[in-house]
Motif scaffolding. Structure first.
Motif, short mmCIF file in Angstrom:
data_model
loop_
_atom_site.label_atom_id
_atom_site.label_comp_id
_atom_site.label_asym_id
_atom_site.label_seq_id
_atom_site.Cartn_x
_atom_site.Cartn_y
_atom_site.Cartn_z
N GLY A 114 0.83 -1.19 0.00
CA GLY A 114 0.00 0.00 0.00
C GLY A 114 0.87 1.24 0.00
N ASP A 115 0.61 2.14 0.95
CA ASP A 115 1.34 3.41 1.04
C ASP A 115 1.97 3.53 2.42
OD1 ASP A 115 2.30 5.98 1.06
OD2 ASP A 115 0.40 6.94 0.57
N LYS A 116 3.28 3.39 2.51
CA LYS A 116 3.98 3.44 3.80
C LYS A 116 3.82 4.78 4.51
CE LYS A 116 8.41 4.56 1.64
NZ LYS A 116 9.79 4.07 1.40
N GLN A 117 3.48 5.82 3.76
CA GLN A 117 3.30 7.14 4.38
C GLN A 117 2.10 7.17 5.31
OE1 GLN A 117 5.60 9.48 3.95
NE2 GLN A 117 6.72 8.14 2.54
N LEU A 118 1.21 6.19 5.19
CA LEU A 118 0.00 6.16 6.01
C LEU A 118 0.20 5.38 7.31
CD1 LEU A 118 -2.69 5.57 3.23
CD2 LEU A 118 -1.98 7.72 4.28
N VAL A 119 1.42 4.89 7.56
CA VAL A 119 1.71 4.12 8.77
C VAL A 119 2.22 5.04 9.86
CG1 VAL A 119 3.14 2.31 9.77
CG2 VAL A 119 2.22 2.02 7.46
N GLN A 120 1.54 5.02 11.00
CA GLN A 120 1.98 5.78 12.18
C GLN A 120 2.41 4.78 13.25
OE1 GLN A 120 -0.86 8.57 13.79
NE2 GLN A 120 0.50 9.20 15.44
N THR A 121 3.70 4.70 13.49
CA THR A 121 4.26 3.72 14.41
C THR A 121 4.27 4.25 15.84
OG1 THR A 121 5.70 2.93 12.65
CG2 THR A 121 6.27 2.28 14.88
N ILE A 122 3.87 3.40 16.79
CA ILE A 122 3.91 3.75 18.21
C ILE A 122 5.03 2.99 18.92
CG2 ILE A 122 2.59 3.85 20.37
CD1 ILE A 122 1.55 5.71 18.18
N VAL A 123 5.13 1.69 18.70
CA VAL A 123 6.18 0.84 19.28
C VAL A 123 6.66 -0.11 18.20
CG1 VAL A 123 6.70 -0.97 20.96
CG2 VAL A 123 5.26 0.95 21.64
N GLU A 124 7.99 -0.34 18.12
CA GLU A 124 8.51 -1.27 17.13
C GLU A 124 9.83 -1.85 17.61
OE1 GLU A 124 9.72 -1.50 12.38
OE2 GLU A 124 9.19 0.44 13.27
N ASP A 125 10.00 -3.17 17.41
CA ASP A 125 11.30 -3.81 17.56
C ASP A 125 11.44 -4.85 16.47
OD1 ASP A 125 9.94 -6.10 18.38
OD2 ASP A 125 10.54 -5.97 20.46
#
Length: 287
Positions: free
Chosen positions: A76-87
């Motif tokens: 899709g469109d990675k610009q629409l992803v809002q990350t809160i926590v990631e590992d």
């Protein structure tokens, strides 16, 4: 894929076979490959599956691309992803209202899963669905980033060790401050989109509700889920005469809201591999 995991201080000694099968839920076929390829290391050394591992040991697992099947997800469109926590193992992101969690048809590419697939592609990772939110509900969703941790997170969901707290604005004034709704939920035979209270054939469902403020017209709530049934909060609040404002299925006559007033605001759990306490909170609030 190659992962190294330090067994926590409270880990009870067990053999490698039990660690992989019962603790980490590695499928039988994959366990066979790990053993035959000698792809399990303990403190840097190859060990037999009957040997014990202990707290503080460093376990390294080496997976081949063919060990797990790879889902086919259109980007899709990675610009629409809002990350809160990631590992390296998991990611928690915000789902906007009116966006689907995942595709229902193979040619869809405008769901959160598609956008996340585009976001993770540059890291050579793939998202896996752990749980879902209704299209009309916004808020936090947890995804796995590899097939190894996916069944572990799924078991945590089943065992209620991942705490989910929602904000909701319900119609009318709710007198109580803290209460629990524990009505069983089943399918509506007349409308396949809906769920109903069905104490004879339904599944047990439990929602814990706290009223934070209220007026004669509406009540501002947090709802904590002890179970995860489809439309659980929406059905439970309707069942007590205080449906969620803006709900097109369970409160269609209430037209004063531009959206369903339900938002997944918090996710908290202990990371199953690092033992880190994860507490994610949305950047958005209904009030």
């Amino acid at each position: 894929m190659k992962f190294s995991i330090i067994l926590p201080s409270h880990f009870e000694s067990r053999d490698i076979r039990s660690l992989l099968e019962s603790h980490w839920l590695v499928p039988r076929k994959v366990r066979h490959f790990l053993r035959s390829r000698k792809n399990v290391l303990v403190n840097g050394e190859v060990k037999m599956f009957h040997e014990l591992v202990h707290a503080g040991d460093k376990i390294t697992l080496i997976f081949e691309p063919s060990d797990y099947s790879t889902p086919d997800i259109l980007p899709g469109d990675k610009q629409l992803v809002q990350t809160i926590v990631e590992d390296e193992h998991l990611i928690i992101v915000e789902k906007p209202v009116k966006m689907k969690t995942h595709p229902n048809q193979p040619d869809e590419n405008d769901t959160l899963l598609n956008h996340l697939a585009d976001y993770l592609a540059e890291k050579n990772q793939i998202p896996y669905v752990v749980h879902r939110l209704d299209k009309e509900t916004s808020g936090l969703i947890l995804f796995a980033k590899n097939p190894f941790i996916l069944p572990i997170l799924g078991r945590m969901m089943e065992q209620k060790s991942i705490k989910r707290v929602y904000q909701a604005i319900a119609q009318g004034e709710i007198k109580q401050e803290n209460f629990t709704i524990s009505e069983k939920i089943g399918r509506d035979r007349h409308d396949k989109r809906k769920r109903i209270i069905d104490n004879r054939r339904g599944q047990y469902a439990e929602t814990n509700v706290t009223v934070h403020k209220k007026t004669k017209q509406q009540s501002f709530l947090t709802c904590s889920l002890a179970t995860g049934r489809t439309h659980q909060i929406r059905v439970h609040l309707q069942s007590i005469g205080h449906p969620v404002i803006g709900d097109p299925l369970y409160n269609p006559s209430f037209q004063k809201a531009h959206r369903l007033m339900l938002h997944a605001h918090e996710l908290s759990f202990i990371h199953p591999l690092t033992e880190e306490q994860i507490h994610a909170q949305s950047t958005f609030s209904l009030w």
